[in-house]
Design an enzyme around this catalytic site. Structure first.
Site, short mmCIF file in Angstrom:
data_model
loop_
_atom_site.label_atom_id
_atom_site.label_comp_id
_atom_site.label_asym_id
_atom_site.label_seq_id
_atom_site.Cartn_x
_atom_site.Cartn_y
_atom_site.Cartn_z
N GLY A 214 -13.42 -1.54 -7.27
CA GLY A 214 -14.71 -0.91 -6.98
C GLY A 214 -14.77 -0.16 -5.67
O GLY A 214 -15.87 0.00 -5.12
N GLY A 215 -13.62 0.28 -5.15
CA GLY A 215 -13.64 1.05 -3.91
C GLY A 215 -14.34 0.27 -2.82
O GLY A 215 -14.11 -0.93 -2.66
N THR B 199 -9.45 -0.08 -10.23
CA THR B 199 -8.48 -0.85 -9.48
C THR B 199 -8.49 -2.11 -10.29
O THR B 199 -9.34 -2.27 -11.16
CB THR B 199 -9.02 -1.06 -8.05
OG1 THR B 199 -9.07 0.20 -7.42
CG2 THR B 199 -8.21 -2.04 -7.23
N ARG C 193 0.85 -1.18 0.00
CA ARG C 193 0.00 0.00 0.00
C ARG C 193 0.89 1.24 0.00
O ARG C 193 1.95 1.26 0.63
CB ARG C 193 -0.86 -0.02 1.27
CG ARG C 193 -1.89 1.07 1.38
CD ARG C 193 -2.95 0.95 0.34
NE ARG C 193 -4.14 1.74 0.68
CZ ARG C 193 -5.11 2.00 -0.18
NH1 ARG C 193 -5.05 1.55 -1.42
NH2 ARG C 193 -6.17 2.70 0.20
N THR D 95 -3.81 -0.91 -7.44
CA THR D 95 -4.62 0.23 -7.86
C THR D 95 -3.84 1.52 -7.94
O THR D 95 -2.78 1.66 -7.32
CB THR D 95 -5.79 0.43 -6.86
OG1 THR D 95 -6.68 1.43 -7.36
CG2 THR D 95 -5.29 0.88 -5.49
N SER E 291 -7.72 0.77 2.95
CA SER E 291 -8.14 0.27 1.64
C SER E 291 -9.34 -0.66 1.78
O SER E 291 -9.62 -1.16 2.87
CB SER E 291 -6.98 -0.48 1.00
OG SER E 291 -7.40 -1.13 -0.18
N SER E 292 -10.02 -0.91 0.67
CA SER E 292 -11.08 -1.93 0.65
C SER E 292 -10.68 -3.13 -0.19
O SER E 292 -11.49 -4.05 -0.36
CB SER E 292 -12.36 -1.34 0.06
OG SER E 292 -12.82 -0.29 0.88
N ASP F 147 -7.78 8.27 -0.07
CA ASP F 147 -8.38 7.25 0.79
C ASP F 147 -8.20 7.55 2.27
O ASP F 147 -8.72 6.84 3.12
CB ASP F 147 -7.80 5.86 0.47
CG ASP F 147 -8.49 5.20 -0.73
OD1 ASP F 147 -9.39 5.83 -1.32
OD2 ASP F 147 -8.13 4.07 -1.08
O1 DON Z 1 -7.83 0.89 -1.86
C1 DON Z 1 -9.01 1.10 -2.10
O2 DON Z 1 -9.93 0.58 -1.50
C2 DON Z 1 -9.36 2.02 -3.25
N1 DON Z 1 -8.33 3.00 -3.45
C3 DON Z 1 -9.58 1.17 -4.45
C4 DON Z 1 -9.95 2.02 -5.61
C5 DON Z 1 -10.92 1.42 -6.50
O3 DON Z 1 -11.31 0.28 -6.43
C6 DON Z 1 -11.45 2.32 -7.51
N2 DON Z 1 -12.45 3.15 -6.93
N3 DON Z 1 -12.51 4.02 -6.20
#
Ligand code: DON
Length: 535
Positions: free
Chosen positions: A433-434, A341, A65, A359, A412-413, A383
């Site tokens: 997908g965040g 991502t 990360r 991502t 992160s997700s 984030d």
């Molecule tokens: O790490 C994360 O959860 C986010 N930065 C992932 C980004 C993503 O899937 C695209 N959408 N926001």
């Protein structure tokens, strides 16, 4: 077998497997190749997570990360009047975190790789220097982003024909600066990225444009190997990513809650099924917002409690089977989530299994390429929670665990996950997908386990999302018939439908038949150029 968002990256991985590389080698080669062929999310200027289950039983996770640079601080996204400055948080030079991908690939390789690193980087160098054909999917992106590309000379040089005009479908797109950066990485190792020419060019561009990342920040970046997070669901063992991802914890909490119900007899996508999904999501996302962040910065994070069956049983006790709960009055907002991502999966012939989600945050990240480097920088600082102590309806979350601090990793997700049956990898899964990543992975697992779907069906099936706040149940377009939506509304859910261009996630998976060991790879039909290949 390799499943990824781009066929040329998939075949780079498959070729490594053919040449005797293991799943980790193939994952690294696929990752470098995606950085060339899938600039929306494939990257060396971003970060991510890799989870591995090796044939000999070893399990491990690599955390690469991004980190906040040393000059970052909790109030950096406020303007001089103390108001939230979104443009600094999620856009431009201050939105860039110190990239982790290159360090992560080297760390995973040092521990588990088999072929020499140069063999894993060479395919990407070939793709960048010889060029790839601009597909319709790339062309669509390039047209949409052209104004943004023009804002940064380094980006225009990389993404426009001779820097002057947009590429057309069918054009050959070469990335000589990216090829040169990749060659430095191949020849000098991590130092080819975190020190020397690449680091100097990046730091100089930062200095010239008000960014914070210095050569010292780059030299100080370290990927971390972490123990995987474990859970179980109806007899399948779950191996997934621990913090700084919220994905693993939130996924296990939701599955633990759902384990107490007979979902199959409710009927797939019945109001009863979707209601229980939504109520589990609501509760797990409330935990996420309250507790989760960088593990080193939050040593008291109650991870064991959150993933325990007892905690889930308590949460389940609050669920009414025919009535939606209300989310807490603390106001959390719903920032737009893009799908940019990317997740990919590799299983080798021996049965080693590797899943990677990495991502740039937004599609094409910050859209910034530092001159002479050829690679896009992330906007992952977005984030972090932007305004300490302020959580309100305008989009701000200010809970302490995920505030900016020097060196800290933003929450992160991303949820790269492997499910095991009888100790052997059975399902490899993940998605972009965040915040919808976690609920996307959840639904593929529930579709497979409770509804016995084939992986292709489980991934293609429409999905829903609830994230506690805002208190809205989002359903993909055509995801349920009107009468189901009405029934959910009668339970008290605020139901909204995503438009056709707002699909939820782009899952990539591999399932391994426990009896025959036959692998089936599936790229989400939502991914324009997704591909699965084996040999
Ligand atoms: O790490 C994360 O959860 C986010 N930065 C992932 C980004 C993503 O899937 C695209 N959408 N926001």
């Amino acid at each position: 077998m390799v499943v990824s968002a781009h066929p040329l990256a998939t075949s780079a991985g498959v070729q490594v497997l053919r040449d005797g590389g293991n799943a980790v080698d193939a994952a690294i080669a696929t990752g470098f190749a995606l950085a060339v062929t899938y600039p929306a999310a494939g990257n060396i200027g971003g970060g991510g997570f890799l989870v591995a289950v090796m044939k000999d039983g070893r399990t491990t996770a690599f955390d690469f990360r991004e980190t906040a640079p040393a000059a970052a601080h909790a109030r950096m996204f406020l303007d001089s009047a103390g108001a939230y400055a979104e443009d600094r948080h999620h856009e431009g030079w201050t939105s860039v975190g110190v990239p982790g991908t290159v360090a992560g690939f080297f760390a995973a390789h040092a521990k588990l790789g088999r072929l020499p690193m140069r063999r894993l980087i060479d395919p990407a160098i070939g793709l960048a220097s010889k060029g790839i054909t601009v597909s319709w999917a790339l062309y669509d992106d390039f047209v949409e982003l052209d104004d943004e590309f023009l804002r940064h000379p380094g980006t225009a040089a990389a993404f426009r024909k001779k820097g002057k005009e947009p590429y057309q479908p069918g054009d050959l797109w070469k990335q000589p600066d990216l090829a040169a950066t990749l060659r430095r990485i191949r020849d000098k190792g991590e130092a080819g990225f975190y020190r020397g020419t690449t680091a100097r060019r990046l730091a100089e561009a930062m200095r010239a444009n008000g960014g914070l990342i210095t050569e010292e920040d780059l030299a100080a970046y370290r990927a971390k190997e972490r123990p995987v997070l474990r859970g179980s669901y109806r007899g399948a063992e779950i191996v997934t990513m621990p913090p700084p991802s919220s994905g693993g914890i939130t996924l296990i909490t939701m599955l633990n809650i759902l384990e107490g119900y007979d979902l199959a007899s409710a009927g797939w996508h019945s109001a009863g099924h979707l209601h229980l999904l939504a109520e589990s999501m609501r509760r797990a996302y409330a935990d996420r917002a309250r507790h989760l962040g960088d593990p080193e910065a939050n040593p008291g994070m109650p991870v064991d409690l959150l993933v325990s069956k007892e905690h889930a049983a308590r949460l389940r006790g609050g669920i009414d089977p025919a009535r939606a709960s209300r989310s807490d009055p603390v106001r959390f907002n719903d920032p737009p989530e893009s799908v940019e991502t990317t997740h990919y999966c590799v299983v080798d012939a021996e049965g080693n299994a590797v899943v990677v989600t990495y991502t740039l945050e937004d599609s094409y990240g910050s859209k910034i390429v530092a001159p002479g480097t050829g690679f896009l920088l992330n906007n992952e600082m977005g984030d972090f929670n932007p305004v300490p102590g302020r959580t309100d309806t305008t989009g701000l979350i200010g809970t302490p665990p995920n505030l900016v601090a020097p060196g800290r990793r933003m929450l992160s997700s991303m949820t790269p996950t492997i499910l095991l049956r009888d100790g052997a990898p059975w399902l490899l899964i993940g998605s972009p997908g965040g915040r919808t990543i976690i609920t996307t992975v959840l639904q593929v697992v529930v579709n497979m386990v409770d509804f016995r779907m084939d992986l292709a069906e489980a991934i293609a099936a429409p999905r829903i999302h609830h994230q506690w706040l805002p208190d809205v149940l989002r359903i993909e377009k055509y995801g349920v018939p009107p009468e189901t939506a009405e029934r959910l509304a009668s339970f008290g859910h605020r139901v909204t439908f995503r438009g056709s261009s707002r699909e939820q996630g782009r899952a990539m998976g591999i399932v391994i038949d426990p009896a025959t060991a036959i692998r089936q790879g599936v790229a989400d039909p939502r991914q324009p150029e997704g591909s699965a290949a084996g040999y």
